[in-house]
Design a protein around this motif. Structure first.
Motif, PDB file in Angstrom:
ATOM      1  N   VAL A 194       0.502  -1.324   0.177  1.00  0.00           N
ATOM      2  CA  VAL A 194       0.337   0.205  -0.205  1.00  0.00           C
ATOM      3  C   VAL A 194       1.075   1.345  -0.095  1.00  0.00           C
ATOM      4  O   VAL A 194       0.439   2.108  -1.208  1.00  0.00           O
ATOM      5  N   LEU A 195       2.161   1.305   0.532  1.00  0.00           N
ATOM      6  CA  LEU A 195       2.736   2.828   1.228  1.00  0.00           C
ATOM      7  C   LEU A 195       3.651   2.593  -0.437  1.00  0.00           C
ATOM      8  O   LEU A 195       4.240   4.307  -0.651  1.00  0.00           O
ATOM      9  N   LEU A 196       3.708   2.016  -1.107  1.00  0.00           N
ATOM     10  CA  LEU A 196       3.758   2.111  -2.604  1.00  0.00           C
ATOM     11  C   LEU A 196       2.959   2.722  -3.494  1.00  0.00           C
ATOM     12  O   LEU A 196       3.910   3.142  -4.769  1.00  0.00           O
ATOM     13  N   PHE A 197       2.144   2.946  -3.382  1.00  0.00           N
ATOM     14  CA  PHE A 197       1.501   4.654  -4.019  1.00  0.00           C
ATOM     15  C   PHE A 197       1.485   6.046  -3.736  1.00  0.00           C
ATOM     16  O   PHE A 197       1.099   6.368  -3.908  1.00  0.00           O
ATOM     17  N   THR A 198       2.237   5.496  -2.015  1.00  0.00           N
ATOM     18  CA  THR A 198       2.658   7.191  -2.183  1.00  0.00           C
ATOM     19  C   THR A 198       4.313   7.507  -2.310  1.00  0.00           C
ATOM     20  O   THR A 198       4.328   8.642  -1.763  1.00  0.00           O
ATOM     21  N   VAL A 199       4.821   6.887  -2.447  1.00  0.00           N
ATOM     22  CA  VAL A 199       6.480   7.136  -3.036  1.00  0.00           C
ATOM     23  C   VAL A 199       6.529   8.290  -4.110  1.00  0.00           C
ATOM     24  O   VAL A 199       5.191   7.736  -5.263  1.00  0.00           O
ATOM     25  N   GLY A 200       7.172   8.764  -4.048  1.00  0.00           N
ATOM     26  CA  GLY A 200       7.518  10.144  -5.957  1.00  0.00           C
ATOM     27  C   GLY A 200       8.954   9.542  -6.094  1.00  0.00           C
ATOM     28  O   GLY A 200       8.617  10.662  -7.101  1.00  0.00           O
ATOM     29  N   SER A 201       9.429   9.124  -5.343  1.00  0.00           N
ATOM     30  CA  SER A 201      11.142   9.128  -5.650  1.00  0.00           C
ATOM     31  C   SER A 201      11.890   7.958  -5.727  1.00  0.00           C
ATOM     32  O   SER A 201      11.418   6.797  -4.764  1.00  0.00           O
ATOM     33  N   PRO A 202      12.577   7.396  -6.645  1.00  0.00           N
ATOM     34  CA  PRO A 202      13.198   6.309  -5.918  1.00  0.00           C
ATOM     35  C   PRO A 202      14.287   5.719  -4.735  1.00  0.00           C
ATOM     36  O   PRO A 202      14.001   4.904  -4.458  1.00  0.00           O
ATOM     37  N   SER A 203      14.232   7.171  -3.782  1.00  0.00           N
ATOM     38  CA  SER A 203      14.908   6.755  -2.920  1.00  0.00           C
ATOM     39  C   SER A 203      13.842   5.743  -1.856  1.00  0.00           C
ATOM     40  O   SER A 203      13.889   5.226  -0.660  1.00  0.00           O
ATOM     41  N   GLY A 204      12.537   6.564  -1.895  1.00  0.00           N
ATOM     42  CA  GLY A 204      11.260   6.730  -0.749  1.00  0.00           C
ATOM     43  C   GLY A 204      11.480   5.210  -1.235  1.00  0.00           C
ATOM     44  O   GLY A 204      10.931   4.476  -0.494  1.00  0.00           O
ATOM     45  N   LEU A 205      11.173   4.383  -2.934  1.00  0.00           N
ATOM     46  CA  LEU A 205      10.762   3.471  -2.638  1.00  0.00           C
ATOM     47  C   LEU A 205      11.307   2.872  -2.655  1.00  0.00           C
ATOM     48  O   LEU A 205      11.650   1.423  -2.255  1.00  0.00           O
ATOM     49  N   ALA A 206      12.803   3.036  -2.344  1.00  0.00           N
ATOM     50  CA  ALA A 206      14.033   1.960  -1.547  1.00  0.00           C
ATOM     51  C   ALA A 206      13.436   1.455  -0.052  1.00  0.00           C
ATOM     52  O   ALA A 206      13.673   0.417  -0.178  1.00  0.00           O
ATOM     53  N   LEU A 207      13.336   2.890   0.386  1.00  0.00           N
ATOM     54  CA  LEU A 207      12.486   2.915   1.854  1.00  0.00           C
ATOM     55  C   LEU A 207      12.176   1.195   1.932  1.00  0.00           C
ATOM     56  O   LEU A 207      11.592   1.169   3.162  1.00  0.00           O
ATOM     57  N   VAL A 208      10.833   1.562   0.720  1.00  0.00           N
ATOM     58  CA  VAL A 208       9.779   0.798   1.384  1.00  0.00           C
ATOM     59  C   VAL A 208       9.496  -1.035   0.423  1.00  0.00           C
ATOM     60  O   VAL A 208       9.076  -1.662   1.318  1.00  0.00           O
ATOM     61  N   VAL A 209      10.620  -0.676   0.142  1.00  0.00           N
ATOM     62  CA  VAL A 209      11.082  -2.417  -1.390  1.00  0.00           C
ATOM     63  C   VAL A 209      11.990  -2.900   0.247  1.00  0.00           C
ATOM     64  O   VAL A 209      12.178  -4.299   0.792  1.00  0.00           O
ATOM     65  N   ILE A 210      13.127  -1.796   1.303  1.00  0.00           N
ATOM     66  CA  ILE A 210      13.239  -2.648   2.390  1.00  0.00           C
ATOM     67  C   ILE A 210      12.067  -3.399   3.437  1.00  0.00           C
ATOM     68  O   ILE A 210      12.480  -4.234   3.817  1.00  0.00           O
ATOM     69  N   LEU A 211      10.577  -2.422   3.612  1.00  0.00           N
ATOM     70  CA  LEU A 211      10.261  -3.413   4.419  1.00  0.00           C
ATOM     71  C   LEU A 211       9.651  -4.175   3.543  1.00  0.00           C
ATOM     72  O   LEU A 211       8.937  -6.072   4.516  1.00  0.00           O
ATOM     73  N   THR A 212       9.057  -4.628   1.907  1.00  0.00           N
ATOM     74  CA  THR A 212       8.303  -5.523   2.316  1.00  0.00           C
ATOM     75  C   THR A 212       9.148  -6.722   1.677  1.00  0.00           C
ATOM     76  O   THR A 212       9.236  -8.367   1.569  1.00  0.00           O
ATOM     77  N   GLY A 213      10.872  -6.100   1.637  1.00  0.00           N
ATOM     78  CA  GLY A 213      11.930  -7.585   1.378  1.00  0.00           C
ATOM     79  C   GLY A 213      11.843  -8.341   3.368  1.00  0.00           C
ATOM     80  O   GLY A 213      11.690  -9.121   2.830  1.00  0.00           O
ATOM     81  N   ALA A 214      11.837  -7.491   3.946  1.00  0.00           N
ATOM     82  CA  ALA A 214      12.040  -7.757   4.597  1.00  0.00           C
ATOM     83  C   ALA A 214      11.663  -8.509   5.496  1.00  0.00           C
ATOM     84  O   ALA A 214      11.404  -9.853   6.663  1.00  0.00           O
ATOM     85  N   ALA A 215       9.954  -8.387   4.686  1.00  0.00           N
ATOM     86  CA  ALA A 215       8.324  -9.943   5.889  1.00  0.00           C
ATOM     87  C   ALA A 215       8.850 -11.306   4.460  1.00  0.00           C
ATOM     88  O   ALA A 215       7.937 -11.969   4.313  1.00  0.00           O
ATOM     89  N   ILE A 216       8.986 -10.673   3.123  1.00  0.00           N
ATOM     90  CA  ILE A 216       9.195 -12.132   2.461  1.00  0.00           C
ATOM     91  C   ILE A 216      10.122 -13.300   3.466  1.00  0.00           C
ATOM     92  O   ILE A 216       9.481 -14.517   3.230  1.00  0.00           O
ATOM     93  N   PRO A 217      11.087 -13.193   3.380  1.00  0.00           N
ATOM     94  CA  PRO A 217      11.970 -14.622   4.085  1.00  0.00           C
ATOM     95  C   PRO A 217      11.097 -15.320   5.461  1.00  0.00           C
ATOM     96  O   PRO A 217      11.323 -16.543   5.471  1.00  0.00           O
TER      97      PRO A 217
END
Length: 414
Positions: A297-320
């Protein structure tokens, strides 16, 4: 120290001797698909041909993996691995010959399909060995063992594609596929020599066929649905992140964003496997999928590559945690006589979801922009959360295998 959990596992007699070769071979498996892309493109000059050949590889692997796993469960890893590895080496050599001969795309597609259908299922075999080695006396350590498997897999898909890309950038696309096949074959051969930890195969054809019926029980079907959804998530995320970076005018940012997600996943997987969690596995599953849904859901709020990087850190941590819990539930549900098949079917479901979502998310991005791709990603995560919540009761039917009561290896659980 907490890391002693992993050390104690690898110090178990025979454990390192099968885990390390399987990990080496897994790097080769992780390289193969991308190697085919670079190889075909370098000789044809078109990504369309490369995509068709790689697609044939993916479909063939998804269809062939459960069939190879069935033979492994019936006749044993040490008997099935050598001919499988030989077939894989021959298929790779055939594809290389076809590319070198500038063969028609149809022949290249057939060659890619043969390579995919013969890929050794080293991850499923390694997980099955952990189950045979630790059950029943050390069953409480199985989540840590599967966490180790998850870390190995994540590492393979971080190192493998990097090696392929480096070789291809240096003009050695052929060397990339040769190296991939070599690692897969040699890792598989070393694994085949370890007879001491190979799961036993002492039942007859009729009994084996009866136990295969467990693969259609409710918990396994639920896990296949979850793996299909996570495959869609992975496929859509790859395309969507790339599309977002391109739209922002920073296509080079896609690589660091993927790296951030990978390192986040590696760290989360390592930490997750170190703890003995008080919450029951079904509850952990709902929690992890909920975190993943929140991240999408937070993916829809990002406006820059750096913001997207922060969100994928969260989603990446939920996968393992999910990649650990899936084999935990599978091992707790399915008879060990068909366990490799169960692992392979889950992997096939994930591969099918990833292949399908790549095309779907590509269309969504072309039509609605990167937000369309993120919508596919969010839908997949939401589907996982809903399936996890709806399946709580189904998964709890297997609680005896991870709780105090321990069933025998031959007792049906579905």
């Amino acid at each position: 120290m907490p890391s002693a959990n992993y050390r104690s596992l690898l110090r178990t007699p025979g454990a390192a001797a099968f885990f390390l070769p399987a990990s080496l071979g897994r790097v080769g498996v992780a390289m193969t698909s991308l190697s085919i892309v670079w190889l075909v493109h370098s000789h044809t000059g078109t990504f369309s041909a490369a995509g068709l050949v790689t697609g044939a590889f993916a479909v063939s692997e998804a269809l062939g993996a459960p069939q190879l796993a069935r033979l492994v469960d019936r006749f044993g890893q040490t008997r099935i691995l050598p001919p499988t590895l030989l077939a894989h080496a021959v298929a790779v050599a055939l594809l290389l010959s076809l590319v070198a001969a500038d063969a028609d795309d149809t022949f290249l597609i057939v060659g890619g399909g043969l390579v995919g259908g013969s890929v050794p299922q080293l991850g499923a075999m390694s997980a099955a060995r952990w189950a045979a080695l630790l059950r029943p006396d050390r069953a409480a350590e199985l989540p840590t063992a599967f966490a180790l498997e998850s870390i190995s897999n994540a590492g393979a898909f971080l190192v493998g594609p990097t090696l392929v890309s480096a070789l291809a950038a240096a003009g050695h696309a052929v060397a990339g596929l040769v190296l991939a096949a070599s690692l897969s074959v040699f890792g598989g051969l070393f694994l085949a020599t370890r007879r001491d930890t190979a799961p036993a195969t002492s039942i007859g054809d009729a009994e084996h066929a009866r136990r295969r019926g467990q693969l259609l029980c409710a918990p396994v079907l639920l896990l296949m649905g979850l793996n299909l959804a996570i495959g869609i998530f992975f496929g859509a995320m790859q395309v969507s992140v790339t599309g977002f970076a391109v739209e922002c005018g920073a296509p080079g940012a896609a690589g660091p964003i993927f790296a951030a997600s990978s390192f986040s996943g590696l760290l989360a997987g390592w930490l997750y496997g170190l703890r003995r969690w008080r919450a029951a596995p079904p509850v952990q599953l709902v929690a992890a999928t909920s975190v993943l849904s929140l991240g999408t859901v937070l993916l829809f709020t990002v406006g820059s590559p750096s913001g997207l990087a922060l969100v994928v850190i969260l989603t990446g941590a939920a996968i393992p945690p999910l990649l650990v819990l899936f084999p935990v539930f599978t091992e707790a549900t399915v008879d060990h006589a068909v366990l490799t098949q169960a692992f392979a079917w889950l992997g096939a479901a994930g591969a099918a979801g990833s292949a399908a979502s790549a095309a779907l998310s590509g269309w969504a991005i072309d039509t609605f922009g990167p937000q369309g791709g993120f919508a596919v990603t969010a839908t997949a995560a939401a589907a996982m959360t809903l399936q996890s919540a709806a399946g709580l009761r189904v998964l709890r039917t297997s609680r005896g295998r991870w709780g105090r009561r321990v069933r025998s290896r031959t007792e049906p659980t579905c």
